[in-house]
Design a protein around this motif. Sequence first.
Motif, PDB file in Angstrom:
ATOM      1  N   GLN A   4       0.834  -1.194   0.000  1.00 29.93           N
ATOM      2  CA  GLN A   4       0.000   0.000   0.000  1.00 29.93           C
ATOM      3  C   GLN A   4       0.876   1.255   0.000  1.00 29.93           C
ATOM      4  N   PRO A   5       0.472   2.307  -0.711  1.00 30.91           N
ATOM      5  CA  PRO A   5       1.264   3.538  -0.724  1.00 30.91           C
ATOM      6  C   PRO A   5       1.252   4.203   0.647  1.00 30.91           C
ATOM      7  N   THR A   6       2.347   4.884   0.975  1.00 33.92           N
ATOM      8  CA  THR A   6       2.409   5.619   2.221  1.00 33.92           C
ATOM      9  C   THR A   6       1.507   6.842   2.128  1.00 33.92           C
ATOM     10  N   ALA A   7       1.311   7.498   3.291  1.00 38.19           N
ATOM     11  CA  ALA A   7       0.451   8.676   3.310  1.00 38.19           C
ATOM     12  C   ALA A   7       0.998   9.773   2.408  1.00 38.19           C
ATOM     13  N   ILE A   8       2.330   9.962   2.420  1.00 39.22           N
ATOM     14  CA  ILE A   8       2.930  11.013   1.592  1.00 39.22           C
ATOM     15  C   ILE A   8       2.829  10.639   0.117  1.00 39.22           C
ATOM     16  N   GLU A   9       3.059   9.362  -0.214  1.00 43.40           N
ATOM     17  CA  GLU A   9       2.920   8.933  -1.608  1.00 43.40           C
ATOM     18  C   GLU A   9       1.485   9.150  -2.097  1.00 43.40           C
ATOM     19  N   ALA A  10       0.516   8.839  -1.243  1.00 40.55           N
ATOM     20  CA  ALA A  10      -0.883   9.058  -1.612  1.00 40.55           C
ATOM     21  C   ALA A  10      -1.165  10.547  -1.815  1.00 40.55           C
ATOM     22  N   THR A  11      -0.539  11.387  -0.968  1.00 43.20           N
ATOM     23  CA  THR A  11      -0.702  12.841  -1.114  1.00 43.20           C
ATOM     24  C   THR A  11      -0.126  13.309  -2.442  1.00 43.20           C
ATOM     25  N   VAL A  12       1.075  12.814  -2.774  1.00 38.67           N
ATOM     26  CA  VAL A  12       1.712  13.188  -4.040  1.00 38.67           C
ATOM     27  C   VAL A  12       0.812  12.836  -5.216  1.00 38.67           C
ATOM     28  N   GLU A  13       0.310  11.611  -5.225  1.00 38.74           N
ATOM     29  CA  GLU A  13      -0.506  11.150  -6.345  1.00 38.74           C
ATOM     30  C   GLU A  13      -1.819  11.932  -6.439  1.00 38.74           C
ATOM     31  N   THR A  14      -2.414  12.248  -5.280  1.00 40.06           N
ATOM     32  CA  THR A  14      -3.665  13.016  -5.284  1.00 40.06           C
ATOM     33  C   THR A  14      -3.439  14.429  -5.817  1.00 40.06           C
ATOM     34  N   VAL A  15      -2.407  15.077  -5.318  1.00 37.61           N
ATOM     35  CA  VAL A  15      -2.101  16.437  -5.773  1.00 37.61           C
ATOM     36  C   VAL A  15      -1.798  16.447  -7.263  1.00 37.61           C
ATOM     37  N   PHE A  16      -1.023  15.455  -7.705  1.00 34.77           N
ATOM     38  CA  PHE A  16      -0.654  15.417  -9.121  1.00 34.77           C
ATOM     39  C   PHE A  16      -1.891  15.225 -10.000  1.00 34.77           C
ATOM     40  N   ARG A  17      -2.806  14.378  -9.558  1.00 34.65           N
ATOM     41  CA  ARG A  17      -4.006  14.139 -10.360  1.00 34.65           C
ATOM     42  C   ARG A  17      -4.834  15.415 -10.501  1.00 34.65           C
ATOM     43  N   ILE A  18      -4.881  16.191  -9.429  1.00 35.86           N
ATOM     44  CA  ILE A  18      -5.647  17.438  -9.461  1.00 35.86           C
ATOM     45  C   ILE A  18      -4.933  18.498 -10.307  1.00 35.86           C
ATOM     46  N   GLU A  19      -3.628  18.591 -10.132  1.00 35.89           N
ATOM     47  CA  GLU A  19      -2.863  19.684 -10.742  1.00 35.89           C
ATOM     48  C   GLU A  19      -2.300  19.361 -12.122  1.00 35.89           C
ATOM     49  N   SER A  20      -2.293  18.087 -12.513  1.00 35.35           N
ATOM     50  CA  SER A  20      -1.596  17.709 -13.752  1.00 35.35           C
ATOM     51  C   SER A  20      -2.059  18.456 -14.995  1.00 35.35           C
ATOM     52  N   PRO A  21      -3.370  18.732 -15.177  1.00 36.07           N
ATOM     53  CA  PRO A  21      -3.744  19.485 -16.382  1.00 36.07           C
ATOM     54  C   PRO A  21      -3.060  20.847 -16.479  1.00 36.07           C
ATOM     55  N   ARG A  22      -3.024  21.586 -15.369  1.00 38.50           N
ATOM     56  CA  ARG A  22      -2.387  22.908 -15.400  1.00 38.50           C
ATOM     57  C   ARG A  22      -0.866  22.787 -15.508  1.00 38.50           C
ATOM     58  N   ILE A  23      -0.295  21.752 -14.903  1.00 41.59           N
ATOM     59  CA  ILE A  23       1.158  21.554 -15.032  1.00 41.59           C
ATOM     60  C   ILE A  23       1.517  21.290 -16.486  1.00 41.59           C
ATOM     61  N   ILE A  24       0.801  20.365 -17.100  1.00 45.23           N
ATOM     62  CA  ILE A  24       1.068  20.017 -18.501  1.00 45.23           C
ATOM     63  C   ILE A  24       0.840  21.235 -19.395  1.00 45.23           C
ATOM     64  N   ALA A  25      -0.226  21.986 -19.130  1.00 43.95           N
ATOM     65  CA  ALA A  25      -0.522  23.163 -19.944  1.00 43.95           C
ATOM     66  C   ALA A  25       0.581  24.199 -19.832  1.00 43.95           C
ATOM     67  N   GLY A  26       1.047  24.447 -18.598  1.00 47.13           N
ATOM     68  CA  GLY A  26       2.111  25.436 -18.414  1.00 47.13           C
ATOM     69  C   GLY A  26       3.406  25.024 -19.068  1.00 47.13           C
ATOM     70  N   VAL A  27       3.732  23.748 -18.989  1.00 47.58           N
ATOM     71  CA  VAL A  27       4.966  23.248 -19.606  1.00 47.58           C
ATOM     72  C   VAL A  27       4.833  23.235 -21.131  1.00 47.58           C
ATOM     73  N   ALA A  28       3.655  22.878 -21.618  1.00 51.84           N
ATOM     74  CA  ALA A  28       3.451  22.836 -23.074  1.00 51.84           C
ATOM     75  C   ALA A  28       3.625  24.210 -23.702  1.00 51.84           C
ATOM     76  N   ARG A  29       3.314  25.274 -22.954  1.00 51.66           N
ATOM     77  CA  ARG A  29       3.531  26.625 -23.480  1.00 51.66           C
ATOM     78  C   ARG A  29       5.009  26.871 -23.732  1.00 51.66           C
ATOM     79  N   ILE A  30       5.865  26.222 -22.944  1.00 54.11           N
ATOM     80  CA  ILE A  30       7.306  26.424 -23.082  1.00 54.11           C
ATOM     81  C   ILE A  30       7.880  25.535 -24.185  1.00 54.11           C
ATOM     82  N   VAL A  31       7.515  24.237 -24.176  1.00 52.54           N
ATOM     83  CA  VAL A  31       8.133  23.297 -25.118  1.00 52.54           C
ATOM     84  C   VAL A  31       7.336  23.135 -26.405  1.00 52.54           C
ATOM     85  N   ARG A  32       6.059  23.607 -26.402  1.00 55.83           N
ATOM     86  CA  ARG A  32       5.217  23.544 -27.612  1.00 55.83           C
ATOM     87  C   ARG A  32       4.981  22.122 -28.096  1.00 55.83           C
TER      88      ARG A  32
END
Length: 421
Positions: A4-32
């Motif tokens: 089972q994932p640790t509490a911090i690993e679960a936090t990382v995965e949850t945050v990433f799932r929520i934030e990933s669209p904006r992260i990818i969008a911000g990075v895509a503006r740079i790398v196109r």
Amino acid sequence: MEQQPTAIEATVETVFRIESPRIIAGVARIVRDVGIAEELAQDALVAALEQWPRDGVPDNPGAWLTATAKHRAIDLVRRRERYARKLEEVGRDLSSTAPHHLDEPADPDDIDDDLLRLVFTACHPVLSAEARIALTLRLLGGLTTPEIARAFLVPEATVAQRIVRAKRTLATKGVAFEVPYGPEREARLGSVLEVIYLIFNEGYAATAGDDLLRPALCEDALRLARVLAELMPKEPEVHGLAALLELQESRAGARTGPSGEPVLLKDQNRLRWNRMLIRRGFTALGRANAVATGGLGPYALQAAIAACHARAYAYEDTDWTQIVTLYGLLAARSPSPVVELNRAVAVSMAEGPGPALEIVDALAAEPSLRDYHLLPSVRGDLLARLGRTTEARAEFARAAALTRNERERELLLARAEGRGQ
């Protein structure tokens, strides 16, 4: 035994799932390149899984992931000589989340938002509908390949290939990571709305499988529609689609019985309809009306039809005459055999099954409805109401043979055997 994932690993995965669209969008503006952007976002996830258990979770974990991914993107740009020009552009203000690009003309209606750029890129019409759906769910919905495969009942390899090919097509076709402007925006917006609508419909009435509903897909589509409405407040059809999905989703709790069996609209317990979603739908429809010029578009008209149902506290109170009128407007604005079939259902309630049967029979030779199970299903219902029981049962049996959804097949077979209403 699976660890089972640790509490911090679960936090990382949850945050990433929520934030990933904006992260990818911000990075895509740079790398196109959305493919490279997703890889760099995943790199940031790996970095978080390595560092957070050791250093602790940052005060703003989403900003940490975004900054890490963007720094890696900038490093990548610097390492590649062929990206020198782009580096010069982004180097003027690396901290800016919405830089002004010289290749985009000044336009008072121009929308400069990374997430919106990602929406238009993932839904680009150069991709097939299946590819657009898979890529949108991956990049904007945060779904994994196995999750998308399970949602659409297709092999994981098929989904993976669609996503890989979609990214490759966007790169080889040189699709710009931008929000289109002027007449092109209106044309491209239709593709975006279609993708969100298709995702919702697959969740609302599953094409195949053992379940009538797939709630997760409805939730993803509804969230995307709400985000788009916030990003494009001046577009009436964006609000129209949001209103339609809110109102349709409001009935979800009443559409199936205790064993997952379908419950027809006339038999639904309307006390189980979600009044909060209905209010949200009415608000979105009001916004569509407020910004519309030249009449409502197809999504807003469908939302207006759904609103007629939502306003009726009992099936008998439904304003079928108004619904017939709205379907007439929809048929004039966006003619299709499916719209005409739906209009026939409304006509049957407003004027009786006889006039409706004439409309349905006129659609019998329509090639696009040849394998559409709802055509014989509607015809069977009309024949049953006219007392033509034997013919009605034959139509229900034909509809049951056409559907790939087990729950719908059970209902139709019951009606073919005289066990349903």
